[in-house]
Design a protein around this motif. Structure first.
Motif, PDB file in Angstrom:
ATOM      1  N   VAL A  23       2.692  41.238  32.814  1.00 23.14           N
ATOM      2  CA  VAL A  23       3.811  40.779  33.649  1.00 23.14           C
ATOM      3  C   VAL A  23       4.803  41.909  33.864  1.00 23.14           C
ATOM      4  CG1 VAL A  23       5.808  39.222  33.699  1.00 23.14           C
ATOM      5  CG2 VAL A  23       3.572  38.348  33.048  1.00 23.14           C
ATOM      6  N   LEU A  24       5.124  42.650  32.805  1.00 25.64           N
ATOM      7  CA  LEU A  24       6.041  43.781  32.951  1.00 25.64           C
ATOM      8  C   LEU A  24       5.449  44.888  33.814  1.00 25.64           C
ATOM      9  CD1 LEU A  24       7.602  44.086  29.391  1.00 25.64           C
ATOM     10  CD2 LEU A  24       8.723  43.358  31.492  1.00 25.64           C
ATOM     11  N   ALA A  25       4.156  45.097  33.718  1.00 23.58           N
ATOM     12  CA  ALA A  25       3.519  46.129  34.528  1.00 23.58           C
ATOM     13  C   ALA A  25       3.557  45.763  36.007  1.00 23.58           C
ATOM     14  CB  ALA A  25       2.081  46.341  34.067  1.00 23.58           C
ATOM     15  N   VAL A  26       3.354  44.489  36.313  1.00 22.97           N
ATOM     16  CA  VAL A  26       3.319  44.066  37.711  1.00 22.97           C
ATOM     17  C   VAL A  26       4.723  43.876  38.270  1.00 22.97           C
ATOM     18  CG1 VAL A  26       2.584  42.212  39.259  1.00 22.97           C
ATOM     19  CG2 VAL A  26       1.055  43.007  37.462  1.00 22.97           C
ATOM     20  N   PHE A  27       5.602  43.197  37.518  1.00 25.41           N
ATOM     21  CA  PHE A  27       6.925  42.847  38.018  1.00 25.41           C
ATOM     22  C   PHE A  27       8.051  43.668  37.391  1.00 25.41           C
ATOM     23  CE2 PHE A  27       4.475  38.889  38.548  1.00 25.41           C
ATOM     24  CZ  PHE A  27       4.623  38.738  39.912  1.00 25.41           C
ATOM     25  N   GLY A  28       7.726  44.736  36.685  1.00 28.20           N
ATOM     26  CA  GLY A  28       8.747  45.507  35.976  1.00 28.20           C
ATOM     27  C   GLY A  28       9.816  46.072  36.882  1.00 28.20           C
ATOM     28  N   SER A  29       9.436  46.662  37.999  1.00 25.70           N
ATOM     29  CA  SER A  29      10.426  47.253  38.895  1.00 25.70           C
ATOM     30  C   SER A  29      11.295  46.176  39.524  1.00 25.70           C
ATOM     31  CB  SER A  29       9.747  48.093  39.972  1.00 25.70           C
ATOM     32  OG  SER A  29       8.894  47.282  40.748  1.00 25.70           O
ATOM     33  N   LEU A  30      10.713  45.023  39.820  1.00 24.15           N
ATOM     34  CA  LEU A  30      11.496  43.918  40.371  1.00 24.15           C
ATOM     35  C   LEU A  30      12.508  43.417  39.352  1.00 24.15           C
ATOM     36  CD1 LEU A  30      11.974  41.805  42.616  1.00 24.15           C
ATOM     37  CD2 LEU A  30      10.247  40.398  41.476  1.00 24.15           C
ATOM     38  N   ILE A  31      12.074  43.277  38.102  1.00 22.01           N
ATOM     39  CA  ILE A  31      12.971  42.816  37.041  1.00 22.01           C
ATOM     40  C   ILE A  31      14.120  43.808  36.853  1.00 22.01           C
ATOM     41  CG2 ILE A  31      13.122  42.341  34.563  1.00 22.01           C
ATOM     42  CD1 ILE A  31      10.215  41.298  34.756  1.00 22.01           C
ATOM     43  N   VAL A  32      13.809  45.100  36.846  1.00 22.00           N
ATOM     44  CA  VAL A  32      14.840  46.123  36.679  1.00 22.00           C
ATOM     45  C   VAL A  32      15.798  46.117  37.868  1.00 22.00           C
ATOM     46  CG1 VAL A  32      15.228  48.613  36.578  1.00 22.00           C
ATOM     47  CG2 VAL A  32      13.481  47.569  35.151  1.00 22.00           C
ATOM     48  N   SER A  33      15.288  45.928  39.068  1.00 20.52           N
ATOM     49  CA  SER A  33      16.135  45.890  40.255  1.00 20.52           C
ATOM     50  C   SER A  33      17.085  44.699  40.210  1.00 20.52           C
ATOM     51  CB  SER A  33      15.287  45.808  41.520  1.00 20.52           C
ATOM     52  OG  SER A  33      14.491  46.942  41.654  1.00 20.52           O
ATOM     53  N   VAL A  34      16.560  43.541  39.866  1.00 17.34           N
ATOM     54  CA  VAL A  34      17.394  42.339  39.789  1.00 17.34           C
ATOM     55  C   VAL A  34      18.434  42.491  38.684  1.00 17.34           C
ATOM     56  CG1 VAL A  34      17.372  39.870  39.228  1.00 17.34           C
ATOM     57  CG2 VAL A  34      15.671  40.813  40.788  1.00 17.34           C
ATOM     58  N   LEU A  35      18.023  43.010  37.540  1.00 16.93           N
ATOM     59  CA  LEU A  35      18.955  43.207  36.442  1.00 16.93           C
ATOM     60  C   LEU A  35      20.033  44.218  36.809  1.00 16.93           C
ATOM     61  CD1 LEU A  35      19.500  42.352  33.520  1.00 16.93           C
ATOM     62  CD2 LEU A  35      18.108  44.269  32.782  1.00 16.93           C
ATOM     63  N   GLY A  36      19.649  45.299  37.474  1.00 20.08           N
ATOM     64  CA  GLY A  36      20.634  46.280  37.929  1.00 20.08           C
ATOM     65  C   GLY A  36      21.607  45.689  38.925  1.00 20.08           C
ATOM     66  N   PHE A  37      21.109  44.861  39.848  1.00 22.82           N
ATOM     67  CA  PHE A  37      21.984  44.214  40.827  1.00 22.82           C
ATOM     68  C   PHE A  37      22.978  43.291  40.135  1.00 22.82           C
ATOM     69  CE2 PHE A  37      22.873  40.439  43.392  1.00 22.82           C
ATOM     70  CZ  PHE A  37      23.569  41.027  44.438  1.00 22.82           C
ATOM     71  N   VAL A  38      22.495  42.502  39.177  1.00 23.08           N
ATOM     72  CA  VAL A  38      23.369  41.549  38.475  1.00 23.08           C
ATOM     73  C   VAL A  38      24.444  42.298  37.688  1.00 23.08           C
ATOM     74  CG1 VAL A  38      23.432  39.846  36.609  1.00 23.08           C
ATOM     75  CG2 VAL A  38      21.683  39.697  38.381  1.00 23.08           C
ATOM     76  N   LEU A  39      24.063  43.370  36.992  1.00 23.79           N
ATOM     77  CA  LEU A  39      25.047  44.129  36.228  1.00 23.79           C
ATOM     78  C   LEU A  39      26.059  44.824  37.142  1.00 23.79           C
ATOM     79  CD1 LEU A  39      22.809  45.672  33.421  1.00 23.79           C
ATOM     80  CD2 LEU A  39      24.459  43.809  33.228  1.00 23.79           C
ATOM     81  N   THR A  40      25.591  45.377  38.260  1.00 26.77           N
ATOM     82  CA  THR A  40      26.498  46.010  39.215  1.00 26.77           C
ATOM     83  C   THR A  40      27.456  44.991  39.805  1.00 26.77           C
ATOM     84  OG1 THR A  40      24.813  47.644  39.757  1.00 26.77           O
ATOM     85  CG2 THR A  40      26.601  47.386  41.328  1.00 26.77           C
ATOM     86  N   PHE A  41      26.936  43.814  40.147  1.00 29.49           N
ATOM     87  CA  PHE A  41      27.772  42.758  40.699  1.00 29.49           C
ATOM     88  C   PHE A  41      28.825  42.304  39.687  1.00 29.49           C
ATOM     89  CE2 PHE A  41      28.607  38.236  41.586  1.00 29.49           C
ATOM     90  CZ  PHE A  41      29.110  38.362  42.869  1.00 29.49           C
ATOM     91  N   ALA A  42      28.420  42.138  38.426  1.00 20.28           N
ATOM     92  CA  ALA A  42      29.364  41.714  37.383  1.00 20.28           C
ATOM     93  C   ALA A  42      30.441  42.775  37.179  1.00 20.28           C
ATOM     94  CB  ALA A  42      28.619  41.447  36.080  1.00 20.28           C
ATOM     95  N   PHE A  43      30.064  44.049  37.178  1.00 22.96           N
ATOM     96  CA  PHE A  43      31.047  45.118  37.014  1.00 22.96           C
ATOM     97  C   PHE A  43      32.032  45.134  38.174  1.00 22.96           C
ATOM     98  CE2 PHE A  43      32.339  49.502  37.981  1.00 22.96           C
ATOM     99  CZ  PHE A  43      33.056  49.777  36.837  1.00 22.96           C
ATOM    100  N   LYS A  44      31.530  44.997  39.398  1.00 23.83           N
ATOM    101  CA  LYS A  44      32.413  45.001  40.563  1.00 23.83           C
ATOM    102  C   LYS A  44      33.329  43.778  40.562  1.00 23.83           C
ATOM    103  CE  LYS A  44      29.662  47.890  43.573  1.00 23.83           C
ATOM    104  NZ  LYS A  44      28.967  48.022  44.865  1.00 23.83           N
ATOM    105  N   LEU A  45      32.817  42.645  40.100  1.00 20.29           N
ATOM    106  CA  LEU A  45      33.638  41.447  40.015  1.00 20.29           C
ATOM    107  C   LEU A  45      34.768  41.627  39.004  1.00 20.29           C
ATOM    108  CD1 LEU A  45      33.664  38.577  41.238  1.00 20.29           C
ATOM    109  CD2 LEU A  45      32.385  37.841  39.239  1.00 20.29           C
TER     110      LEU A  45
END
Length: 73
Positions: A23-45
């Motif tokens: 699962v991490l091999a297939v969806f790893g980049s998607l998970i990292v992208s979503v996690l990065g977006f959420v953290l960036t959004f929380a920081f900006k908020l």
């Protein structure tokens, strides 16, 4: 219940090691992208909340000091 049917008879490491690795091999980049977006959004908020709080503090400080000096006249 379908999970028991799929993994029944297989070793424990297939369910707990091999499947998550796949699962991490297939969806790893998607998970990292979503996690990065959420953290960036929380920081900006939080940054926005701090800036608005600072603006309100400064405006109240200056308006209260200017109104008290008007009372002295």
């Amino acid at each position: 219940m379908a999970e028991k049917g799929i993994f029944e008879g297989l070793p424990w490491w297939v369910k707990w090691i091999a499947v998550p690795v796949l699962v991490l091999a297939v969806f790893g980049s998607l998970i990292v992208s979503v996690l990065g977006f959420v953290l960036t959004f929380a920081f900006k908020l939080l940054l926005l909340a701090a800036l608005i709080g600072g603006l309100v503090f400064v405006v109240k400080k200056f308006t209260s000091s200017s109104s008290s000096s008007k009372g002295d006249w």
